[in-house]
Design a protein around this motif. Sequence first.
Motif, PDB file in Angstrom:
ATOM      1  N   ALA A   1       8.108 -20.783 -13.559  1.00 58.60           N
ATOM      2  CA  ALA A   1       8.382 -19.341 -13.485  1.00 58.60           C
ATOM      3  C   ALA A   1       9.535 -19.105 -12.517  1.00 58.60           C
ATOM      4  CB  ALA A   1       7.145 -18.565 -13.031  1.00 58.60           C
ATOM      5  N   VAL A   2      10.460 -18.239 -12.934  1.00 53.78           N
ATOM      6  CA  VAL A   2      11.631 -17.891 -12.122  1.00 53.78           C
ATOM      7  C   VAL A   2      11.596 -16.384 -11.876  1.00 53.78           C
ATOM      8  CG1 VAL A   2      12.974 -19.821 -13.050  1.00 53.78           C
ATOM      9  CG2 VAL A   2      13.081 -17.582 -14.169  1.00 53.78           C
ATOM     10  N   PRO A   3      12.459 -15.860 -11.004  1.00 54.07           N
ATOM     11  CA  PRO A   3      12.437 -14.417 -10.730  1.00 54.07           C
ATOM     12  C   PRO A   3      12.453 -13.567 -11.999  1.00 54.07           C
ATOM     13  CG  PRO A   3      13.871 -15.511  -9.187  1.00 54.07           C
ATOM     14  CD  PRO A   3      13.464 -16.564 -10.178  1.00 54.07           C
ATOM     15  N   GLY A   4      11.497 -12.605 -12.049  1.00 50.29           N
ATOM     16  CA  GLY A   4      11.380 -11.721 -13.217  1.00 50.29           C
ATOM     17  C   GLY A   4      10.327 -12.148 -14.203  1.00 50.29           C
ATOM     18  N   ASP A   5       9.869 -13.420 -14.123  1.00 48.60           N
ATOM     19  CA  ASP A   5       8.798 -13.890 -15.006  1.00 48.60           C
ATOM     20  C   ASP A   5       7.442 -13.422 -14.458  1.00 48.60           C
ATOM     21  OD1 ASP A   5      10.552 -15.207 -16.650  1.00 48.60           O
ATOM     22  OD2 ASP A   5      10.260 -17.184 -15.713  1.00 48.60           O
ATOM     23  N   PRO A   6       6.448 -13.283 -15.349  1.00 53.07           N
ATOM     24  CA  PRO A   6       5.104 -12.929 -14.877  1.00 53.07           C
ATOM     25  C   PRO A   6       4.564 -13.980 -13.901  1.00 53.07           C
ATOM     26  CG  PRO A   6       5.267 -12.647 -17.245  1.00 53.07           C
ATOM     27  CD  PRO A   6       6.523 -13.363 -16.826  1.00 53.07           C
ATOM     28  N   VAL A   7       3.877 -13.545 -12.881  1.00 53.00           N
ATOM     29  CA  VAL A   7       3.288 -14.486 -11.920  1.00 53.00           C
ATOM     30  C   VAL A   7       2.161 -15.253 -12.614  1.00 53.00           C
ATOM     31  CG1 VAL A   7       2.031 -14.709  -9.742  1.00 53.00           C
ATOM     32  CG2 VAL A   7       3.836 -12.988  -9.969  1.00 53.00           C
TER      33      VAL A   7
ATOM     34  N   VAL B   1      18.476 -22.056 -12.759  1.00 50.67           N
ATOM     35  CA  VAL B   1      17.188 -22.664 -13.144  1.00 50.67           C
ATOM     36  C   VAL B   1      16.529 -21.828 -14.236  1.00 50.67           C
ATOM     37  CG1 VAL B   1      14.897 -23.354 -12.340  1.00 50.67           C
ATOM     38  CG2 VAL B   1      16.895 -23.610 -10.837  1.00 50.67           C
ATOM     39  N   ARG B   2      16.010 -22.510 -15.244  1.00 58.61           N
ATOM     40  CA  ARG B   2      15.257 -21.864 -16.318  1.00 58.61           C
ATOM     41  C   ARG B   2      13.867 -22.477 -16.397  1.00 58.61           C
ATOM     42  NH1 ARG B   2      18.730 -19.128 -15.426  1.00 58.61           N
ATOM     43  NH2 ARG B   2      20.398 -18.279 -16.731  1.00 58.61           N
TER      44      ARG B   2
END
Length: 243
Positions: A173-179, A150-151
């Motif tokens: 937002a995916v893991p590693g992206d800013p919340v 997923v992107r």
Amino acid sequence: MIAALTTQAAAPVATVLNALPTVAILNAVAMATILNALPMATILNALPMATILNALPMATILHAMPMAAILNAEPMATAVHAMAAVPGGAVIGVVNAVVAIVGGVVVAGGVLVLLLRVRFLAVTVRGRSMEPTLWHGDRVLVRRSSLDGVRPGRLVVVAAEPGASWLVKRAVAVPGDPVPRAEVPALATRPEHVVPPGQLVVLGDNRPISLDSRRFGYVPARQLLGVVVGHLPKTPRRRPAGR
């Protein structure tokens, strides 16, 4: 040669054909000439089918003797048995090869359909939360995927909680992206600065009415069905009865 073949009283056909090698007869007199001089049944009664097939190439025989004529003059069982006597079982070999190819295609097609059904599925959109990208009743093709596939920006199918109905949303937002605290109030008080592993943030395109991460926060990876890869034709609707 033709005189001998056509003069039944002087010498029976079987006697003439048996007196000379089959190859010599067929080389000396064109097959078409023999066919014009004698009925097909007489030729096949005097010369066994296997002998004719061994003396001439299959293409030559079929060109001179239409298959319908051979089968009308010779019983099917005899013709098939004679063809099997051709060196190398050429005729049977061709039939077996065709059967094997057709069987292989059918099996491969079945396996492909099974793999597609396991890997892909069709989902029907319900509600207006993805307008104007998707409308109620639209059908989409979904590829089963892990969170790694997923992107941000991709349409995904998720469940708000285990066992709940599937929802079509947009991954933001995916893991590693800013919340995305500003867009997602449910995450405003989270202590982490980036989306943790195994978590996904989703929103609907029609924000005023969409049920999404603003309400239920992160979507765990186990509640991800897959990513949308395309549109499918709509199922024709039946016209309602009455008014």
